[in-house]
Motif scaffolding. Structure first.
Motif, PDB file in Angstrom:
ATOM      1  N   LEU A   1       4.245   6.945 -10.244  1.00  0.00           N
ATOM      2  CA  LEU A   1       4.658   5.950  -9.256  1.00  0.00           C
ATOM      3  C   LEU A   1       6.168   5.733  -9.302  1.00  0.00           C
TER       4      LEU A   1
ATOM      5  N   LEU B   1       4.608   4.623   1.545  1.00  0.00           N
ATOM      6  CA  LEU B   1       4.587   3.582   0.509  1.00  0.00           C
ATOM      7  C   LEU B   1       3.356   2.689   0.638  1.00  0.00           C
ATOM      8  N   LEU B   2       2.975   2.361   1.874  1.00  0.00           N
ATOM      9  CA  LEU B   2       1.763   1.571   2.091  1.00  0.00           C
ATOM     10  C   LEU B   2       0.537   2.332   1.609  1.00  0.00           C
TER      11      LEU B   2
ATOM     12  N   SER C   1       0.435   2.317  -2.141  1.00  0.00           N
ATOM     13  CA  SER C   1       0.040   1.007  -2.671  1.00  0.00           C
ATOM     14  C   SER C   1      -1.477   0.823  -2.631  1.00  0.00           C
TER      15      SER C   1
ATOM     16  N   VAL D   1      -2.626  -0.270  -6.406  1.00  0.00           N
ATOM     17  CA  VAL D   1      -3.014  -1.666  -6.656  1.00  0.00           C
ATOM     18  C   VAL D   1      -4.482  -1.788  -7.091  1.00  0.00           C
TER      19      VAL D   1
END
Length: 303
Positions: A192, A227-228, A231, A235
């Motif tokens: 990451l 990036l979304l 994530s 997450v």
């Protein structure tokens, strides 16, 4: 409310959870495999695409996604159906799924790093990347597999050889201790950090060269979409690693929600990283049109 005081039979929760996950994996596996076959077939039929590092990494990434979902069907199906498989088989299947799951994020990191090198160091990086691409991939896979084998040896050292060969209805896995969770977080943050640093440097280079102005915002949107998407991978995985395996209605619902988000990300990965590429879109369009025209010509000839 004290959730730990609720009466809890983790076997019931594991089987119900496995049934839901196996059903979701069937859908995601079918979708991911379909896109993977189309993309790999398109790339393999073009010599130029076969030699480019971004398409090699893309094919590896898609193979990781398809393998992860397919192994998820097998492992969760073994749990849901109470297949009574030997504990060693359960560990092998879960270890393989864990390895290709980590390969998903590591291939994304290599894709981001190669994009940075091509954009910021176009003259110096081409020959280096071309000569080292397969060695780097081999090193990444050796490290991932070696790490998982060591974790299974460390945390699974208590069962005797006879116990490992005995059947286990719910296919229990051992990677829930502190060493496995700490290593999992490390292997999550390392790729990451490579992705985030690479995208930041790409953005800085584009801003310096004038590529990220108001008239050309496509690159900005692409970076934000990536990036979304990342994530949605990171997450849920981070929360699951942090919480560990617990039972109860709240943790069961939370686990399924996190799994749903993660599965959604897996499903749309081929679309985000594969079918957004203009050159690949053109090749796919040409390949699909050729297949349809060939099918229509064959039908007319048979009439």
């Amino acid at each position: 409310m004290n959730l730990s005081s609720e009466p809890c039979n983790i076997s019931d929760w594991l089987r119900l959870e496995a049934t839901v996950k196996a059903s979701v994996y069937v859908v995601t596996s079918s979708f991911a495999m379909s896109i993977t076959v189309i993309v790999i077939t398109t790339v393999s039929q073009n010599l130029k695409l076969r030699r480019e590092i971004r398409y090699i990494l893309l094919c590896h990434h898609l193979l990781c996604i398809s393998s992860y979902c397919a192994l998820g069907v097998v492992f969760q199906g073994m749990r849901a159906l109470l297949a009574n498989s030997p504990l060693l088989i359960c560990w092998v299947v879960f270890g393989a799924q864990l390895s290709v799951g980590e390969g998903i994020l590591f291939t994304l990191a290599l894709m981001a790093l190669s994009t940075y090198l091509v954009i910021c160091w176009p003259l110096k990086s081409l020959s280096f990347v071309d000569s080292m691409k397969y060695r780097i991939l081999a090193v990444v896979w050796v490290v991932i597999v070696f790490k998982n084998v060591c974790l299974f040896l460390i945390e699974g050292i208590s069962p005797t050889p006879v116990a490992i060969l005995k059947s286990a209805p719910l296919c229990p896995v051992t990677l829930n201790g502190i060493p496995a969770r700490a290593t999992g977080i490390l292997f999550l943050f390392f790729p990451l950090s490579i992705i985030l640093v690479s995208y930041f440097l790409i953005y800085q280079e584009g801003k310096r060269a004038g590529h990220f102005n108001k008239s050309n915002t496509k690159a900005k949107k692409t970076v934000l979409i990536h990036l979304l998407q990342i994530s949605l991978h990171v997450v849920p995985t981070l929360i699951v690693i942090g919480l560990g395996k617990k039972c109860g209605v709240f943790f069961f619902a939370l686990n399924l929600v996190l799994f749903g988000v993660f599965a959604f990300a897996q499903c749309f990965n081929p679309l985000v990283y594969g079918l957004q590429n203009r050159e690949l879109q053109g090749r796919l369009h040409h390949w699909i049109c050729r297949r349809i025209c060939g099918h229509l010509m064959a039908r007319r000839g048979s009439v």
